[in-house]
Write an enzyme that holds these catalytic residues in place. Structure first.
Site, PDB file in Angstrom:
ATOM      1  N   SER A 139       0.801  -1.236   0.000  1.00 27.95           N
ATOM      2  CA  SER A 139       0.000   0.000   0.000  1.00 27.95           C
ATOM      3  C   SER A 139       0.826   1.275   0.000  1.00 27.95           C
ATOM      4  CB  SER A 139      -0.954   0.004   1.207  1.00 27.95           C
ATOM      5  OG  SER A 139      -2.092  -0.781   0.939  1.00 27.95           O
TER       6      SER A 139
ATOM      7  N   LYS B 121       0.155   3.738  -2.736  1.00 30.03           N
ATOM      8  CA  LYS B 121      -0.824   4.825  -2.671  1.00 30.03           C
ATOM      9  C   LYS B 121      -0.168   6.198  -2.610  1.00 30.03           C
ATOM     10  CE  LYS B 121      -4.576   2.061  -0.624  1.00 30.03           C
ATOM     11  NZ  LYS B 121      -3.998   0.730  -0.396  1.00 30.03           N
TER      12      LYS B 121
ATOM     13  N   SER C 226      -5.887   3.730   4.401  1.00 31.96           N
ATOM     14  CA  SER C 226      -5.453   2.865   3.300  1.00 31.96           C
ATOM     15  C   SER C 226      -6.619   2.153   2.632  1.00 31.96           C
ATOM     16  CB  SER C 226      -4.417   1.837   3.794  1.00 31.96           C
ATOM     17  OG  SER C 226      -3.674   1.306   2.717  1.00 31.96           O
TER      18      SER C 226
END
Length: 421
Positions: free
Chosen positions: A41, A44, A105
């Site tokens: 993640s 991102k 997230s």
């Protein structure tokens, strides 16, 4: 390129790690920073960059109402993933979805943002790869906007990407991306530093607790680190535990990346080692003072002026991050812009005070490493003219010319007479 291990460097238990000065891109610590690993993640951060860029360019607005596709709704309802539930007919702004992505997230919210910016997640992935190349990230491959393994998306992954693939990136590439995010969109930290916030209190009512447990006041207080205000955690089965962080103390900001640590806690504990090393072993030192003059070029000759020369000095002060703060380890070097001089190496009057005529750069950091080659050039400040020099009047110039003529005649005659003997 991996630096040689020094005795006072920390032993970081991660497959790859890097610590960088956020102002200059100077690498203070690295461990296998160029091996390719899944960022999970932490991906991102690129989505954050592109959303901020689109908003800055006026392509989208933070108040835009985002159309939520069936695909995005389905992804957002998968509670095996980090998510806030998105529902058909509900109104969601770019700002709300961005907060869900940056704080919690949330994967469905991330896909919704990608679709809003680019029209489809597939087109957004193209944007991600293009932007990575533009930013000088050399080791990367983006296949989705979230960092999930495509297999986790149950057939809803972007078209044109594999069923069982994952984004790949090096710690150096991640640090480069973070460097640009903080440099161009520092307001991203306003959201990244939020420890908790409720998403859609009237409907979904989801308390989003930030996965960054190094934030002061976070869920795990024993991991708090003074000055931490970002940025993004990551975990998948393939990636293991990872964390890209940033911290600021006393005007010095660091960027850190650790990839594949042993546990969720360890990614923060290993990051703390990097921050301790940065703040304990390095400090900022002024190596050039505003108005400082230099022995190699303290003045420049001037032709056709009321004065024959003019003093030059540094326009600004310059501080650099040095191990031990040892300012004597660096040497200022002046460089003059030859295009501003005539063929005899002179400035031609009139000359204005404050005119930039070169630079003062810093040597003595031969062992320094930077995120990108173009960051490795010596830091510098302008070299400027201190005083105005007016052009000499006609009579003065004529007198100099006549004096020069007769002086030349005398020298020639003198040389002739000496030659007779």
């Amino acid at each position: 390129m991996e630096k040689e291990v020094e005795a006072n460097e920390p032993s970081v238990e991660a497959d790859s790690a890097i610590l960088v000065d956020a102002e200059t891109g100077k690498v203070l610590y690295s461990k296998k920073p160029d091996i390719i690993l899944p960022p999970a993640s932490m991906t991102k951060i690129m989505t954050e960059y592109l959303v901020n860029e689109a908003a800055s360019n006026g392509d989208i607005s933070w108040d835009d109402e985002v159309t939520i596709s069936d695909k995005t709704i389905e992804i957002s309802q998968d509670y095996d993933l980090s998510n806030v539930p998105l529902r058909e007919g509900e109104s969601y702004s770019v700002q709300e979805l961005y907060e869900a992505m940056a704080i919690y997230s949330a994967n469905g919210a991330t896909v919704a943002l990608a679709e809003h910016v680019a029209g489809s997640e597939s087109d957004f992935v193209d944007m991600m790869n293009q932007k990575a190349e533009e930013l000088g990230m050399e080791e990367y491959e983006f296949v989705n906007s979230t960092g999930l393994n495509n297999q986790s998306m149950n057939g809803l992954h972007p078209e044109g990407t594999g069923d069982d693939v994952e984004n790949m990136m090096s710690a150096r590439a991640m640090a480069i991306l973070t460097y640009h995010l903080l440099d161009e969109y520092p307001e991203a930290l306003d959201t990244a530093s939020i420890t908790e916030k409720t998403f859609k209190e009237e409907t979904a009512n989801v308390l989003m607790e930030n996965w960054n447990w190094m934030l002061p006041g976070s869920l795990e207080e024993h991991l708090d680190y003074e000055g931490v205000d970002g940025l993004k955690t990551g975990y998948t089965d393939l990636a293991g535990n990872a964390f890209t962080g940033t911290v600021e103390q006393g005007g010095t900001r660091y960027i850190s990346v650790v990839m594949r640590t042993g546990t969720r806690m360890a990614r923060f504990e290993e990051t703390a080692k990097l921050y301790d090393y940065g703040f304990n072993e390095f400090s900022s030192a002024e190596v050039i003072a505003d108005g400082e003059t230099f022995e190699d070029v303290s003045t420049l000759p001037v032709t056709k002026g009321k004065e024959d020369s003019v003093p030059v000095s540094a326009k600004d002060s310059l501080s650099v991050l040095l191990e031990g703060g040892d300012a004597e380890a660096v040497t200022p070097t002046t460089t003059i812009d030859e295009e501003l001089l005539n063929e005899d190496g002179e400035l031609e009057a009139p000359v204005e005070a404050g005119t930039e005529i070169g630079t003062v750069s810093i040597d003595g950091q031969a062992n320094s490493e930077y995120l990108k080659d173009n960051m490795a050039s010596s830091q510098e400040v302008p070299l400027v003219i201190e005083e105005e020099v007016e052009k000499a009047g006609w009579l003065s110039l004529t007198a100099r010319s006549v004096g020069g003529f007769f002086g030349s005649m005398w020298n020639s005659a003198s040389s002739f007479v000496k030659g007779l003997f």
